[in-house]
Design a protein around this motif. Structure first.
Motif, PDB file in Angstrom:
ATOM      1  N   LEU A 479      -1.286  -9.654   2.170  1.00  0.00           N
ATOM      2  CA  LEU A 479      -1.788  -7.902   1.315  1.00  0.00           C
ATOM      3  C   LEU A 479      -3.061  -8.195   1.320  1.00  0.00           C
ATOM      4  CD1 LEU A 479       0.528  -5.936   1.548  1.00  0.00           C
ATOM      5  CD2 LEU A 479      -0.289  -6.160  -1.012  1.00  0.00           C
ATOM      6  N   LEU A 480      -3.632  -9.145   1.719  1.00  0.00           N
ATOM      7  CA  LEU A 480      -5.593  -8.860   0.560  1.00  0.00           C
ATOM      8  C   LEU A 480      -5.985  -9.486   1.894  1.00  0.00           C
ATOM      9  CD1 LEU A 480      -5.714 -11.107  -3.304  1.00  0.00           C
ATOM     10  CD2 LEU A 480      -6.260  -9.236  -2.884  1.00  0.00           C
ATOM     11  N   ARG A 481      -5.173 -10.132   2.402  1.00  0.00           N
ATOM     12  CA  ARG A 481      -5.766 -10.387   3.760  1.00  0.00           C
ATOM     13  C   ARG A 481      -6.116  -9.951   4.793  1.00  0.00           C
ATOM     14  NH1 ARG A 481      -5.008 -11.991   8.522  1.00  0.00           N
ATOM     15  NH2 ARG A 481      -3.258 -11.792   8.852  1.00  0.00           N
ATOM     16  N   ARG A 482      -5.404  -8.989   4.510  1.00  0.00           N
ATOM     17  CA  ARG A 482      -5.022  -7.482   5.368  1.00  0.00           C
ATOM     18  C   ARG A 482      -6.075  -6.357   4.795  1.00  0.00           C
ATOM     19  NH1 ARG A 482       1.451  -6.588   6.192  1.00  0.00           N
ATOM     20  NH2 ARG A 482       1.517  -8.356   7.681  1.00  0.00           N
ATOM     21  N   ALA A 484      -8.731  -7.128   2.997  1.00  0.00           N
ATOM     22  CA  ALA A 484     -10.564  -7.231   3.538  1.00  0.00           C
ATOM     23  C   ALA A 484     -10.183  -6.489   4.780  1.00  0.00           C
ATOM     24  CB  ALA A 484     -10.172  -9.206   3.172  1.00  0.00           C
ATOM     25  N   ILE A 485      -9.745  -7.372   5.297  1.00  0.00           N
ATOM     26  CA  ILE A 485      -9.720  -7.037   6.656  1.00  0.00           C
ATOM     27  C   ILE A 485      -9.850  -5.269   7.152  1.00  0.00           C
ATOM     28  CG2 ILE A 485      -8.847  -6.499   9.437  1.00  0.00           C
ATOM     29  CD1 ILE A 485      -6.779  -9.127   8.921  1.00  0.00           C
ATOM     30  N   GLN A 489     -13.567  -3.355   7.996  1.00  0.00           N
ATOM     31  CA  GLN A 489     -13.609  -2.297   9.497  1.00  0.00           C
ATOM     32  C   GLN A 489     -14.611  -1.232   8.955  1.00  0.00           C
ATOM     33  OE1 GLN A 489      -9.408  -1.775  10.224  1.00  0.00           O
ATOM     34  NE2 GLN A 489      -9.563  -3.309  11.961  1.00  0.00           N
ATOM     35  N   ALA A 490     -13.643  -0.667   7.886  1.00  0.00           N
ATOM     36  CA  ALA A 490     -14.335   0.420   6.326  1.00  0.00           C
ATOM     37  C   ALA A 490     -15.512   0.087   6.642  1.00  0.00           C
ATOM     38  CB  ALA A 490     -13.685   0.544   5.649  1.00  0.00           C
ATOM     39  N   SER A 491     -16.400  -1.156   6.067  1.00  0.00           N
ATOM     40  CA  SER A 491     -17.779  -0.961   5.446  1.00  0.00           C
ATOM     41  C   SER A 491     -18.345  -0.485   7.531  1.00  0.00           C
ATOM     42  CB  SER A 491     -17.821  -2.715   5.553  1.00  0.00           C
ATOM     43  OG  SER A 491     -19.173  -2.618   5.351  1.00  0.00           O
TER      44      SER A 491
END
Ligand code: ADP
Length: 722
Positions: A479-482, A484-485, A489-491
Motif C-alpha cells: 500500500l505504501l509503495r503504491r 509512494a508511486i 506521480q502527484a509531485s
C-alpha cells in the motif's frame, strides 16, 4: 650288563695296621667263606682300607679252561674284571710269565718302553702296574694260582706281602675242594641277575654300611653318587655334594626313625638342577657282611612340582572365588542403589534377583489386602509375558530388547506405564545364563511429552500469528509503495503544472513588459510625467513578477530533471567581470564599492558556464540587497593541486544569525518572512543555488555574523562530473 662299583664314601684316613685288622680279615672272610671271589673282594677292600691301595685287581688261574681270569676288583669297573681272561698257553705273554716267577713283576706303560705287548691290558686300565703272584703253601715252587695287580709305585709293605700270602693260601685251600671256574660262573650268573634286577628299577637304590660307606649302588644311584675320574669338575662337585647330603640324611635316618620316609634334596650332576627325593631306608642284617642300610630314593621332583601347582591353582581358585564374591556384592550394591526396578531372571523365566523398587511392584506380604495381591499378580503376568517373548525370540549376546509394559502400583492402585529394557547374559560357551531387565517409569517422560505437545501447539499458533502479521505488513508495504508511486506521480504532475503555469504566465507578462517598455520609449508620443511614473511602476512590478516566475520555473525544471549539464571550457577570471557588468545598474544604484579579486593564475574550468554564472549572479544580488554601506568583494581562489576552485562573495551587510544558517537554503525560506518584511524576494534563490552547486559536483558554505556581514563561498571541481 651295567656296572657296579664299590667305593668309599668317607675319606677318613685308615687306622694304622694292627693285628686286630689282620685278625678281622682272617676271621670274617678268609676262615668262614668258601667263595674265592668273595674272599678276593674282601681282601682287596681290606688292602684299600688298611694299606691305602685304591685300585687293585685279583686274577686267578682256571686250570679247566686253561685261562687266567679276573675274579675281583677294587676301584675299577666291575665289568672289566668280569670280562677279563687270558690263555695260559700264551707263555710269551709277560703276565702269564709272571705266574712262574718268584718275584713281583713291574709292567711299564707302553709309552714309557715303546713295547705295547709288554703291557697287557688288564682291568686296571692303561698305565704301569705291578703284578704279585699268589701261591699256596703247597705250591710254593710251582706256578702261582693267581695274580694281585696294583698301580706301579705302590710300596710293597709287610701288610701287602702278608695279604698276598694269606690270599694265595686261601685260594689253594678252596681250589682243593672245587673248580674255580664253576664257582665263578655261578657267582657271575647270580651277580648278573642281581644287577639286572636292581638296574631295572628306575629309582636309585643303595646299600651302605652303618658308617655310610657305599657297598652297592644301581645305575640310577651311580649317576647321582659316582663320577669317573675323567668327569668334569662340575659333575665331580655335584657328586661330592650329593654324597655329603646323602650321608647326613642317612645318619639322621638311622639315628631317628629308620623306616620313615624323608625328603632329600640332591643335585642333578648332568644339568645342576635340583632333584627332590623321598628316601626310604631300612637296615638289613647279614651274618657275614654285618649291618647294612638299604636306601631307595624316589624322585618326587615332579610330584612336588605338581603338588605346588595344585596348591597354586587352589590358591588362584580361592582368589577367583573371592573376586566373584566381591563382584557379586558390588553388583548387589549397584542394583540396590539404582532407583529403577531391576529384575534378574534365569533362562526358565524365574526371578533370581530383584532390587527394592522391583520388590514394591512384584511382591506383597502374605497378609496383604486382596486388591494388593491382585495388583502384584497382574504386574507379574505382564512382566512374564514380556520375558517369555524375549526368551523365545532370537537375539545375540549384546542385543537389547525394549518394550512397554503397563504395570501398576499395587498399594496405590495407580497405573505405572514402564519401558522395559532387557539384555541376555550369555556364558562363554554362548549359553543363556540370565536375563537382566530394567524397568523405567515412563510417567515423567509422558508428562514431558504432553507438555512438549502443548508447547508445540503454542509455538504453531504463534508462528501462524507471526505469518498473519507478516502478511499484513506486506500488504501495508504494498500500500505504501503504491502511495509512494502515487505521490511521486502527484509531485511530477505538480512540477509539470508549475512549469506549464509559469510558461503560461511568462508569455502575457512579457507582452505587458514589452508594451510598457514601448510606451515608456515614447512610441505613443511623449507621456505626461504622472503617466510615465505609473508606467515605470508597472514595468518594475512586472519585472519582479518575471523574476519570481523564472525562479519557480528553474526550480521545477531542476526537480523534473530538465536542466541537463552543458559542459564547456571557460576562464572564471572572465566570468566574474561579466556578472558584475550584468548587475551594473543595481551596483550603481546601491552606491556600494563592489570589487573583484581575480586569481593570478587563470582558473580554467570544464563545467556548465550558465549554471556557475547563475549562482554567482544570485549570491552577488543578495549581497547588494542586504548591504547598506561598506564593500562587496567577489574573490576567486584556485584550490590545492588545481583541482577545485572557490568563488566567495563577501559583504558588510546585515548578517544572518546562526539559527538561520541552514534553513535559508530551503525552498521559500527567508530570515524575515513576515508580511511587513523590509526586503523583497521569493526565498527560492539560495535553494536553486544549492541544487545547481550539487549538479556541478560542489557545495555552498556560509560564514556570517549579524550586523557585520556575510560570506557565501561556492566551491566546485575544475572538472565537472559528467
Ligand atoms: P530572497 O533573497 O529572494 O528572499 P534567497 O533564497 O536568495 O531569497 O535568500 C533567502 C534569505 O536569506 C533572504 O530572504 C535573507 O533573509 C537571507 N540572505 C540571503 N543573502 C543574504 C545576505 N547576503 N545578507 C543577509 N541576508 C541574506
Amino acid at each position: 650288563m651295567s656296572t657296579v662299583s664299590v667305593r668309599s664314601l668317607s675319606r677318613t684316613p685308615p687306622p694304622p695296621v694292627n693285628a686286630a685288622a689282620r685278625l678281622e680279615l682272617l676271621e670274617f672272610y678268609l676262615v668262614h667263606h668258601e667263595d674265592i671271589a668273595r674272599c678276593a673282594h674282601a681282601s682287596l677292600e681290606w688292602l684299600a682300607r688298611h694299606a691305602q691301595v685304591r685300585r687293585s685287581v685279583c686274577l686267578a688261574v682256571d686250570a679247566e679252561s686253561g685261562m687266567l681270569v679276573g675274579i675281583a676288583g677294587y676301584g675299577v669297573a666291575n665289568e672289566h674284571v668280569e670280562l677279563f681272561s687270558w690263555p695260559l698257553a700264551d707263555t710269551g705273554d709277560p703276565l702269564v710269565a709272571t705266574l712262574s716267577s718268584a718275584e713281583p713283576s713291574v709292567f711299564r706303560s707302553p709309552r714309557a718302553n715303546g713295547h705295547a705287548r709288554l703291557t697287557p691290558t688288564t682291568p686296571l686300565g692303561a698305565g704301569a702296574f705291578v703284578a704279585m703272584p699268589l701261591r699256596g703253601a703247597r705250591t710254593r715252587d710251582v706256578d702261582a694260582l693267581g695274580l694281585l695287580l696294583m698301580r706301579a709305585g705302590t710300596p710293597i709293605t709287610p701288610d701287602i706281602s702278608w695279604l698276598v700270602t694269606v690270599l694265595g693260601q686261601k685260594i689253594e685251600q678252596i681250589r682243593g675242594r672245587g673248580s674255580v671256574t664253576e664257582e665263578a660262573r655261578k657267582l657271575r650268573r647270580e651277580r648278573a641277575l642281581f644287577f639286572t634286577i636292581i638296574n631295572s628299577v628306575t629309582d636309585p637304590i643303595l646299600l651302605t654300611d652303618t658308617e655310610g660307606r657305599l657297598i652297592v649302588a644301581n645305575a640310577r644311584a651311580e649317576k647321582l653318587f659316582a663320577a669317573a675320574e675323567e668327569a668334569n669338575e662340575g659333575r665331580r662337585r655335584a657328586v661330592e655334594l650329593n654324597n655329603m647330603l646323602f650321608s647326613a640324611a642317612l645318619s639322621r635316618t638311622v639315628v631317628e626313625t629308620p623306616s620313615e620316609a624323608r625328603e632329600l634334596l640332591l643335585v642333578d650332576p648332568g644339568d645342576g638342577s635340583d632333584l627332590l627325593f623321598e628316601v626310604l631306608s631300612s637296615t638289613v642284617e647279614e651274618p657275614r657282611e654285618g649291618t647294612g642300610v638299604v636306601s631307595v630314593l624316589r624322585n618326587i621332583t615332579d610330584l612336588r612340582r605338581a603338588t605346588e601347582q595344585v596348591e597354586e591353582n587352589y590358591q588362584k581358585l580361592r582368589m577367583a572365588e573371592g573376586a566373584v564374591r566381591a563382584e557379586r556384592d558390588r553388583l548387589n550394591l549397584i542394583i540396590d542403589s539404582v532407583a529403577d526396578p531391576i529384575i534378574v531372571t534365569d533362562p526358565s523365566g524365574a526371578t533370581v534377583l530383584m532390587n527394592a523398587p522391583a520388590e514394591e511392584l512384584f511382591t506383597a506380604p502374605p497378609d496383604a489386602a486382596p486388591v494388593v495381591l491382585r495388583g502384584v499378580q497382574s504386574n507379574d503376568a505382564h512382566f512374564s509375558s514380556f520375558i517369555s517373548g524375549l526368551l523365545l525370540g532370537e537375539s545375540g549376546p549384546g542385543e537389547i530388547r525394549r518394550g512397554e509394559i503397563a504395570l501398576m502400583n499395587p498399594v496405590a492402585g495407580t497405573p505405572i506405564p514402564v519401558e522395559a529394557i532387557a539384555g541376555k547374559v550369555l556364558s562363554e560357551s554362548g549359553e543363556l545364563t540370565a536375563v537382566v531387565t530394567i524397568l523405567h517409569d515412563r510417567r515423567e517422560a509422558l508428562e514431558r511429552a504432553r507438555l512438549f505437545e502443548q508447547l508445540k501447539v503454542g509455538a504453531d499458533e504463534l508462528q501462524m500469528r507471526v505469518q498473519a502479521a507478516t502478511a499484513e505488513l506486506a500488504t501495508q508495504n504494498e500500500l505504501l509503495r503504491r502511495q509512494a508511486i502515487e505521490l511521486e506521480q502527484a509531485s511530477r504532475l505538480k512540477s509539470q503544472f508549475l512549469a506549464n503555469m509559469s510558461h503560461e504566465f511568462r508569455t502575457p507578462l512579457n507582452a505587458i513588459l514589452g508594451y510598457t517598455h514601448m510606451l515608456l520609449q515614447g512610441v505613443a508620443g511623449e507621456l505626461p510625467p504622472n503617466i510615465k511614473r505609473q508606467l515605470q511602476r508597472i514595468d518594475s512590478n512586472g519585472r519582479h513578477l518575471l523574476t519570481i516566475i523564472n525562479e519557480i520555473l528553474d526550480l521545477t525544471r531542476i526537480e523534473a530533471g530538465k536542466m541537463p549539464m552543458q559542459v564547456s571550457e571557460f576562464d572564471l577570471n572572465e566570468l566574474v567581470p561579466e556578472v558584475m557588468a550584468e548587475l551594473d545598474a543595481v551596483i550603481a544604484r546601491s552606491r556600494l564599492s563592489v570589487r573583484a579579486a581575480l586569481s593570478p593564475e587563470p582558473p580554467i574550468l570544464r563545467s556548465d558556464r550558465q549554471k556557475v554564472k547563475q549562482i554567482v549572479v544570485n549570491l552577488l544580488s543578495n549581497a547588494l540587497k542586504f548591504t547598506h554601506r561598506g564593500v562587496i568583494e567577489v574573490a576567486l581562489r584556485l584550490g590545492k593541486e588545481g583541482r577545485q576552485v572557490s568563488i566567495s562573495v563577501t559583504d558588510t551587510g546585515i548578517g544572518i544569525s546562526p539559527e538561520h544558517h541552514e534553513n535559508i537554503f530551503e525552498d521559500f525560506r527567508q530570515v524575515d518572512d513576515s508580511p511587513s518584511r523590509q526586503y523583497g524576494g521569493t526565498g527560492l534563490g539560495l535553494a536553486i543555488c544549492r541544487r545547481l552547486a550539487h549538479a556541478l559536483g560542489g557545495r555552498i558554505m556560509l560564514h556570517s555574523v549579524v550586523g557585520k556581514g556575510s560570506t557565501f563561498t561556492l566551491t566546485i571541481p575544475v572538472d565537472a562530473p559528467q
